[in-house]
Scaffold this motif. Structure first.
Motif, mmCIF file in Angstrom:
data_model
loop_
_atom_site.group_PDB
_atom_site.id
_atom_site.type_symbol
_atom_site.label_atom_id
_atom_site.label_comp_id
_atom_site.label_asym_id
_atom_site.label_seq_id
_atom_site.Cartn_x
_atom_site.Cartn_y
_atom_site.Cartn_z
ATOM 1 N N MET A 136 0.842 -1.197 0.000
ATOM 2 C CA MET A 136 0.000 0.000 0.000
ATOM 3 C C MET A 136 0.882 1.252 0.000
ATOM 4 S SD MET A 136 -2.836 1.169 2.825
ATOM 5 C CE MET A 136 -3.683 -0.388 2.648
ATOM 6 N N ARG A 137 0.544 2.206 -0.805
ATOM 7 C CA ARG A 137 1.325 3.418 -0.886
ATOM 8 C C ARG A 137 1.088 4.291 0.335
ATOM 9 N NH1 ARG A 137 0.370 6.109 -6.660
ATOM 10 N NH2 ARG A 137 -1.576 6.698 -5.671
ATOM 11 N N GLY A 138 2.122 5.009 0.760
ATOM 12 C CA GLY A 138 1.932 5.985 1.806
ATOM 13 C C GLY A 138 1.303 7.244 1.236
ATOM 14 N N THR A 139 1.157 8.256 2.086
ATOM 15 C CA THR A 139 0.593 9.509 1.614
ATOM 16 C C THR A 139 1.636 10.270 0.811
ATOM 17 O OG1 THR A 139 1.284 10.788 3.555
ATOM 18 C CG2 THR A 139 -0.832 9.590 3.687
ATOM 19 N N PHE A 140 1.153 11.159 -0.044
ATOM 20 C CA PHE A 140 2.075 11.934 -0.868
ATOM 21 C C PHE A 140 3.005 12.777 -0.006
ATOM 22 C CE2 PHE A 140 3.077 16.099 -2.624
ATOM 23 C CZ PHE A 140 3.885 15.723 -3.696
ATOM 24 N N ASP A 141 2.449 13.482 0.981
ATOM 25 C CA ASP A 141 3.274 14.380 1.790
ATOM 26 C C ASP A 141 4.392 13.628 2.502
ATOM 27 O OD1 ASP A 141 1.950 16.711 1.107
ATOM 28 O OD2 ASP A 141 0.469 16.510 2.702
ATOM 29 N N GLU A 142 4.100 12.453 3.031
ATOM 30 C CA GLU A 142 5.126 11.661 3.702
ATOM 31 C C GLU A 142 6.212 11.237 2.715
ATOM 32 O OE1 GLU A 142 2.817 8.494 5.211
ATOM 33 O OE2 GLU A 142 2.246 9.521 7.066
ATOM 34 N N ALA A 143 5.773 10.735 1.556
ATOM 35 C CA ALA A 143 6.727 10.268 0.552
ATOM 36 C C ALA A 143 7.555 11.429 0.010
ATOM 37 C CB ALA A 143 5.980 9.559 -0.577
ATOM 38 N N HIS A 144 6.929 12.578 -0.190
ATOM 39 C CA HIS A 144 7.634 13.737 -0.724
ATOM 40 C C HIS A 144 8.694 14.233 0.245
ATOM 41 C CE1 HIS A 144 8.134 18.138 -1.416
ATOM 42 N NE2 HIS A 144 8.292 17.713 -2.655
ATOM 43 N N ALA A 145 8.343 14.325 1.517
ATOM 44 C CA ALA A 145 9.304 14.785 2.518
ATOM 45 C C ALA A 145 10.505 13.850 2.584
ATOM 46 C CB ALA A 145 8.626 14.891 3.887
ATOM 47 N N SER A 146 10.247 12.550 2.552
ATOM 48 C CA SER A 146 11.330 11.574 2.577
ATOM 49 C C SER A 146 12.189 11.670 1.325
ATOM 50 C CB SER A 146 10.736 10.166 2.713
ATOM 51 O OG SER A 146 11.741 9.181 2.670
ATOM 52 N N PHE A 147 11.541 11.861 0.189
ATOM 53 C CA PHE A 147 12.229 11.978 -1.110
ATOM 54 C C PHE A 147 13.201 13.148 -1.109
ATOM 55 C CE2 PHE A 147 11.656 14.069 -5.405
ATOM 56 C CZ PHE A 147 12.519 13.248 -6.102
ATOM 57 N N ILE A 148 12.739 14.324 -0.693
ATOM 58 C CA ILE A 148 13.587 15.509 -0.686
ATOM 59 C C ILE A 148 14.701 15.377 0.354
ATOM 60 C CG2 ILE A 148 13.659 17.995 -0.281
ATOM 61 C CD1 ILE A 148 12.389 17.141 -2.938
ATOM 62 N N ASN A 149 14.366 14.891 1.539
ATOM 63 C CA ASN A 149 15.390 14.747 2.582
ATOM 64 C C ASN A 149 16.483 13.776 2.152
ATOM 65 O OD1 ASN A 149 14.187 16.546 4.358
ATOM 66 N ND2 ASN A 149 12.950 14.966 5.359
ATOM 67 N N GLU A 150 16.089 12.712 1.476
ATOM 68 C CA GLU A 150 17.079 11.740 1.010
ATOM 69 C C GLU A 150 18.080 12.370 0.058
ATOM 70 O OE1 GLU A 150 17.289 7.519 -1.509
ATOM 71 O OE2 GLU A 150 15.341 8.404 -1.009
ATOM 72 N N HIS A 151 17.566 13.196 -0.865
ATOM 73 C CA HIS A 151 18.468 13.836 -1.825
ATOM 74 C C HIS A 151 19.299 14.933 -1.172
ATOM 75 C CE1 HIS A 151 17.499 11.936 -5.697
ATOM 76 N NE2 HIS A 151 16.319 11.708 -5.155
ATOM 77 N N LEU A 152 18.741 15.608 -0.194
ATOM 78 C CA LEU A 152 19.513 16.633 0.514
ATOM 79 C C LEU A 152 20.704 16.029 1.252
ATOM 80 C CD1 LEU A 152 16.712 18.946 1.965
ATOM 81 C CD2 LEU A 152 18.409 19.564 0.227
ATOM 82 N N THR A 153 20.498 14.853 1.828
ATOM 83 C CA THR A 153 21.589 14.218 2.575
ATOM 84 C C THR A 153 22.713 13.748 1.656
ATOM 85 O OG1 THR A 153 20.472 12.058 2.514
ATOM 86 C CG2 THR A 153 20.037 13.470 4.418
ATOM 87 N N ARG A 154 22.394 13.526 0.387
ATOM 88 C CA ARG A 154 23.408 13.049 -0.556
ATOM 89 C C ARG A 154 24.235 14.184 -1.143
ATOM 90 N NH1 ARG A 154 19.916 9.194 -4.613
ATOM 91 N NH2 ARG A 154 19.088 7.692 -3.086
ATOM 92 N N ARG A 155 23.756 15.413 -1.031
ATOM 93 C CA ARG A 155 24.355 16.513 -1.778
ATOM 94 C C ARG A 155 25.123 17.472 -0.879
ATOM 95 N NH1 ARG A 155 19.792 18.199 -6.326
ATOM 96 N NH2 ARG A 155 19.111 16.073 -6.827
ATOM 97 N N THR A 156 26.046 18.164 -1.523
ATOM 98 C CA THR A 156 26.805 19.211 -0.846
ATOM 99 C C THR A 156 26.936 20.397 -1.800
ATOM 100 O OG1 THR A 156 28.910 18.300 -1.645
ATOM 101 C CG2 THR A 156 28.128 17.557 0.530
ATOM 102 N N GLY A 157 27.383 21.505 -1.278
ATOM 103 C CA GLY A 157 27.692 22.668 -2.096
ATOM 104 C C GLY A 157 26.519 23.189 -2.894
ATOM 105 N N GLU A 158 26.797 23.571 -4.153
ATOM 106 C CA GLU A 158 25.792 24.193 -4.997
ATOM 107 C C GLU A 158 24.668 23.230 -5.351
ATOM 108 O OE1 GLU A 158 23.502 26.675 -7.340
ATOM 109 O OE2 GLU A 158 24.936 27.038 -5.723
#
Length: 224
Positions: A1-23
């Motif tokens: 079962m899929r989670g809610t959009f807001d939960e998935a979106h927050a996790s999606f953005i946070n995951e990419h933020l943790t991978r990135r640095t600088g610009e």
């Protein structure tokens, strides 16, 4: 079962933020705003229900090795797709001749490099997202279908998919009963069978499911 959009979106953005640095990290913090989130919520999420292989504010290089960022890059094993949500003011009304030429040349360059670019207007994403979902599926669907096991469709299943396409909205068991003259339970069973084959997606949860939305593979199968 899929989670809610807001939960998935927050996790999606946070995951990419943790991978990135600088610009690259700064660009994600600055560039992923209301329009980009709306594209995910109204267009991407209803079709795919996952952000797997999707990358927000994805860095690319042009023919001069100048760094640019796509709103999203979809990078599954079977292709490279760039998605952008273009607002009228920023992409048309305020664009001078040089920027207009660069925009066209960039898309042509990316096409030559194997990318498939998909542009949506902000107005459509906001007011007519069903058009955007249909176009997204038409572009990605054939590539997705070639990389999944193809199951044969019964003639009744094809009729149900044609009905769903012609309605221009989510199809309900009631629509199928009226089309085929069958009872509600049988209609729901046919719809569930199309869900199992990856043609339809139920809207709702459990006993509250009232309608079904076509997926990319369904549209492609209808054109065969």
């Amino acid at each position: 079962m899929r989670g809610t959009f807001d939960e998935a979106h927050a996790s999606f953005i946070n995951e990419h933020l943790t991978r990135r640095t600088g610009e690259r990290k700064g660009r994600l913090l600055r560039g992923h705003n209301y329009a980009e989130k709306l594209l995910l919520q109204n267009v991407w999420w209803p079709v795919f229900g996952t952000f797997q292989d999707l990358h927000p504010e994805y860095e690319i290089s042009d023919w001069n090795r100048k760094s640019q960022f796509l709103d999203f890059a979809y990078l599954p094993p079977f292709g490279k797709f760039g998605l952008e949500c273009d607002g009228f003011q920023s992409h048309v009304r305020d664009m001078d001749r040089e920027r207009f030429s660069y925009s066209l040349n960039r898309d042509t360059f990316l096409t030559g490099m194997g990318w498939k670019m998909i542009h949506f207007s902000f107005d459509d994403v906001l007011q007519r997202p069903e058009i955007c979902r249909m176009l997204l599926q038409l572009v990605i669907g054939p590539h997705l279908l070639r990389n999944t096991s193809e199951q044969p469709l019964h003639v009744i299943e094809r009729e149900i998919l044609r009905l769903a396409w012609s309605l221009g909205r989510r199809v309900r068991p009631k629509d199928v009963t009226e089309l085929l003259g069958i009872d509600f339970r049988t209609a729901r069973n046919w719809l569930c069978g199309l869900v199992d084959k990856g043609m339809l997606q139920p809207v709702g949860n459990g006993e509250k499911i009232r309608s079904y939305e076509m997926l990319a593979t369904a549209i492609v199968r209808l054109t065969e």
